[in-house]
Design a protein around this motif. Structure first.
Motif, short mmCIF file in Angstrom:
data_model
loop_
_atom_site.label_atom_id
_atom_site.label_comp_id
_atom_site.label_asym_id
_atom_site.label_seq_id
_atom_site.Cartn_x
_atom_site.Cartn_y
_atom_site.Cartn_z
N ARG A 426 -34.75 -17.34 -16.15
CA ARG A 426 -36.15 -17.48 -15.68
C ARG A 426 -36.20 -17.20 -14.18
O ARG A 426 -35.32 -17.61 -13.43
N CYS A 427 -37.27 -16.57 -13.78
CA CYS A 427 -37.48 -16.24 -12.37
C CYS A 427 -37.65 -17.52 -11.56
O CYS A 427 -38.35 -18.44 -11.98
N THR A 428 -37.03 -17.57 -10.37
CA THR A 428 -37.14 -18.77 -9.54
C THR A 428 -38.45 -18.83 -8.77
O THR A 428 -38.70 -19.80 -8.06
N HIS A 429 -39.30 -17.80 -8.91
CA HIS A 429 -40.60 -17.87 -8.26
C HIS A 429 -41.54 -18.78 -9.05
O HIS A 429 -41.88 -19.86 -8.60
N MET A 430 -41.92 -18.37 -10.26
CA MET A 430 -42.82 -19.20 -11.06
C MET A 430 -42.38 -19.31 -12.51
O MET A 430 -43.17 -19.68 -13.37
N GLY A 431 -41.15 -18.90 -12.78
CA GLY A 431 -40.60 -19.19 -14.10
C GLY A 431 -40.79 -18.14 -15.17
O GLY A 431 -40.49 -18.40 -16.33
N CYS A 432 -41.28 -16.96 -14.85
CA CYS A 432 -41.39 -15.92 -15.87
C CYS A 432 -40.00 -15.53 -16.37
O CYS A 432 -39.02 -15.63 -15.64
N VAL A 433 -39.95 -15.06 -17.60
CA VAL A 433 -38.68 -14.64 -18.18
C VAL A 433 -38.30 -13.28 -17.60
O VAL A 433 -39.10 -12.34 -17.63
N ASP A 444 -35.08 -8.17 -13.46
CA ASP A 444 -36.37 -7.87 -12.82
C ASP A 444 -37.47 -8.71 -13.46
O ASP A 444 -37.49 -8.89 -14.68
N CYS A 445 -38.39 -9.17 -12.62
CA CYS A 445 -39.46 -10.03 -13.12
C CYS A 445 -40.73 -9.21 -13.39
O CYS A 445 -41.25 -8.56 -12.47
N PRO A 446 -41.24 -9.25 -14.62
CA PRO A 446 -42.43 -8.48 -14.94
C PRO A 446 -43.72 -9.12 -14.40
O PRO A 446 -44.77 -8.48 -14.45
N CYS A 447 -43.62 -10.35 -13.88
CA CYS A 447 -44.85 -11.01 -13.41
C CYS A 447 -45.25 -10.56 -12.01
O CYS A 447 -46.33 -10.02 -11.81
N HIS A 448 -44.37 -10.78 -11.03
CA HIS A 448 -44.74 -10.43 -9.65
C HIS A 448 -43.68 -9.61 -8.94
O HIS A 448 -43.72 -9.45 -7.73
N GLY A 449 -42.66 -9.13 -9.70
CA GLY A 449 -41.75 -8.13 -9.14
C GLY A 449 -40.50 -8.64 -8.45
O GLY A 449 -39.78 -7.84 -7.85
N SER A 450 -40.21 -9.95 -8.52
CA SER A 450 -38.94 -10.39 -7.92
C SER A 450 -37.79 -9.73 -8.66
O SER A 450 -37.88 -9.45 -9.85
N ARG A 451 -36.69 -9.49 -7.94
CA ARG A 451 -35.51 -8.87 -8.56
C ARG A 451 -34.25 -9.61 -8.09
O ARG A 451 -34.19 -10.08 -6.95
N GLY A 461 -38.39 -10.35 -3.19
CA GLY A 461 -39.25 -11.49 -3.42
C GLY A 461 -40.47 -11.12 -4.23
O GLY A 461 -40.58 -9.98 -4.65
N PRO A 462 -41.36 -12.06 -4.48
CA PRO A 462 -41.59 -13.29 -3.73
C PRO A 462 -40.58 -14.42 -3.97
O PRO A 462 -40.62 -15.42 -3.26
N ALA A 463 -39.68 -14.32 -4.93
CA ALA A 463 -38.70 -15.41 -5.12
C ALA A 463 -37.87 -15.58 -3.85
O ALA A 463 -37.58 -14.60 -3.15
FE1 FES Z 1 -41.17 -13.89 -11.05
FE2 FES Z 1 -43.41 -14.54 -9.80
S1 FES Z 1 -42.61 -15.42 -11.59
S2 FES Z 1 -41.96 -13.03 -9.28
#
Ligand code: FES
Length: 469
Positions: A426-433, A444-451, A461-463
């Protein structure tokens, strides 16, 4: 295609590594700048020239993130943007955007000259072309829109491209360069005399107040003002991750023989995948750069297929085979097509940010630095209102805002239930898979682009926090 390809960009492979030390104690300056890309380094340089003491805090290495992985075109011709801006922001808004980006070109040119920066800066024409007759009118409309707001545009069918086109928007007197050579020279001018550049210094938090404190794991910087120049802001206040959305695209570069090397910069418009073309001065020779194949970040597991598509196209049209350079880039696109530049939130008088440059970070990043410098030193700026980070433009952005955030919500909920992605981190920004990017070996995060890299360290970031085990 071998699986162990070096995906380091041409710009990173051909520039030196200065090796600035990390922050390891507590410092005090006038302005702390988080991020060592084109916005952070240019802003810090301009502020130092205003007599302020600055500290740049870069997570990894200066100009080795997004700015080191671009096509590095310096132009105010951003696809068909003036047609769009006339509709969304009116003539004055489109004119302001054009003026700002033309000024961005000239600012880079003047810094190259003043500091005698050796970065292969050269003037070039920029072309937005279409091969498809269905899009010819769009190209003609863009010429008229750009002319209307005072830009150096005309219509042409005369290009250096090795295939027929229907027509193109041509902008005169634009430019291209080696972005890392340019930024490393600016960074060298920042460090010293009470100002600093720190690499390997990931920011873990920012405390706001009359004096702000920027914390890293091993030290802190106390400053009156803070600039968050991390591409997507690493601070969630301001909610820019709901207004700016991440895309990835790909580039290859190499020598060609027996075909004419383009001297202009080209971008296609119309149906199908975009193609971006320019040449790179490489010592006494030139390389051809071809880019394209964009998609939303975190939505494509097999990213190597995009390089294969570019290679097939470049081989067919230019005889570019087995290119020695391949790289991918990330762009943040704002919901109303204009970047957000200014204060992080309404209440944060001393924390600034800039994000959402579309795919045009060289000029929009420089424009951002000019705006932020004026805001921090208390000068008025003619472009600040158009770029205002706190603007709300429901007519210009509403539909795109809803569409993008609905997609994010779908990933947020749906990916947790999907058998395909169950078990992914899970992404450490807001928890997306997170999704595995098999080509680059990243998550890579499909929600806000953290990698994140294979070891879980944050690349983008944003993570802020790395992945746990
Ligand atoms: Fe992954 Fe926001 S939840 S970048």
């Amino acid at each position: 295609m071998p699986t162990d390809l070096d995906l380091t960009s041409y710009w990173v492979r051909t520039a030196p590594t200065p090796g600035y030390a990390p922050l390891e104690d507590d410092r005090s300056v006038d302005v702390a700048v988080i991020g060592g890309g084109i916005v952070g380094i240019t802003t810090a340089y301009l502020l130092k020239r205003e007599g302020l003491r600055v500290a740049v805090l870069e997570r990894r290495e200066v100009s080795r993130g997004v700015t080191g992985y671009t096509t590095a075109k310096i132009t105010s011709s951003h696809s068909l943007i003036y047609t769009t801006l006339l509709k969304k922001f009116g003539e004055e808004g489109a004119r302001t955007y054009g003026r700002a980006n033309q000024a961005g070109i000239e600012k880079i040119a003047s810094l190259v000259e003043e500091l005698s920066i050796s970065c292969d800066f050269e003037r070039a024409e920029n072309f937005i072309y279409t091969e498809d007759p269905r899009y010819l009118q769009d190209v003609r409309d863009e010429v008229e829109a750009a002319k209307k707001v005072g830009l150096p545009a005309d219509f042409t069918t005369d290009t250096e491209l090795p295939f027929p086109i229907q027509g193109a928007v041509r902008f005169a007197n634009q430019a291209q360069f080696h972005p890392r050579d340019y930024l490393l020279a600016l960074a060298a001018s920042i460090d010293g005399g009470g100002s600093h550049v720190f690499e390997g210094s990931a920011v873990t938090g920012v405390d706001q107040g009359d004096l702000c404190k920027v914390r890293t794991e091993r030290g802190s910087v106390t400053a009156t003002d803070v600039v968050v120049a991390t591409h997507m802001p690493i601070l969630d206040r301001g909610m820019f991750f709901t207004k700016v959305h991440p895309y990835r695209s790909y580039a290859i570069a190499g020598r060609i023989e027996g075909r004419a090397m383009p001297r202009g910069m080209y971008l296609s418009t119309g149906a199908g995948s975009t193609r971006s073309i320019r040449s790179i001065r490489d010592g006494d020779e030139r390389l051809l750069l071809v880019g394209g194949e964009g998609h939303k970040t975190g939505t494509e597991p097999d990213t190597m297929k995009f390089y294969r598509r570019l290679e097939r196209w470049a081989s067919h049209h230019y005889g570019l085979d087995d290119p020695p350079y391949r790289w991918a880039t990330q762009d943040n696109v704002s919901v109303d097509n204009v970047p957000y530049v200014g204060r992080l939130t309404r209440g944060s008088d001393h924390v600034y940010t800039a994000t959402g440059f579309g795919k045009w970070g060289m000029t929009n990043g420089t424009v951002s630095a000019l705006i932020l410098t004026d805001l921090i030193v208390g000068r008025s700026n003619d472009w600040a209102s158009l770029y205002d980070s706190k603007r709300i433009k429901p007519l210009a952005s509403g539909q795109k805002f809803v569409q993008e955030n609905t997609e994010v919500a779908t990933h947020f909920v749906g990916d947790r239930l999907s058998a395909e992605h169950r078990g992914n981190p899970r992404c450490t920004h807001m928890g997306c898979v997170l999704r595995k990017n098999t080509g680059e070996g990243t998550w890579d995060c499909p929600c806000h682009g953290s990698r994140f890299d294979a070891d879980g360290n944050v690349i983008q970031g944003p993570a802020i926090a790395p992945l746990s085990q």
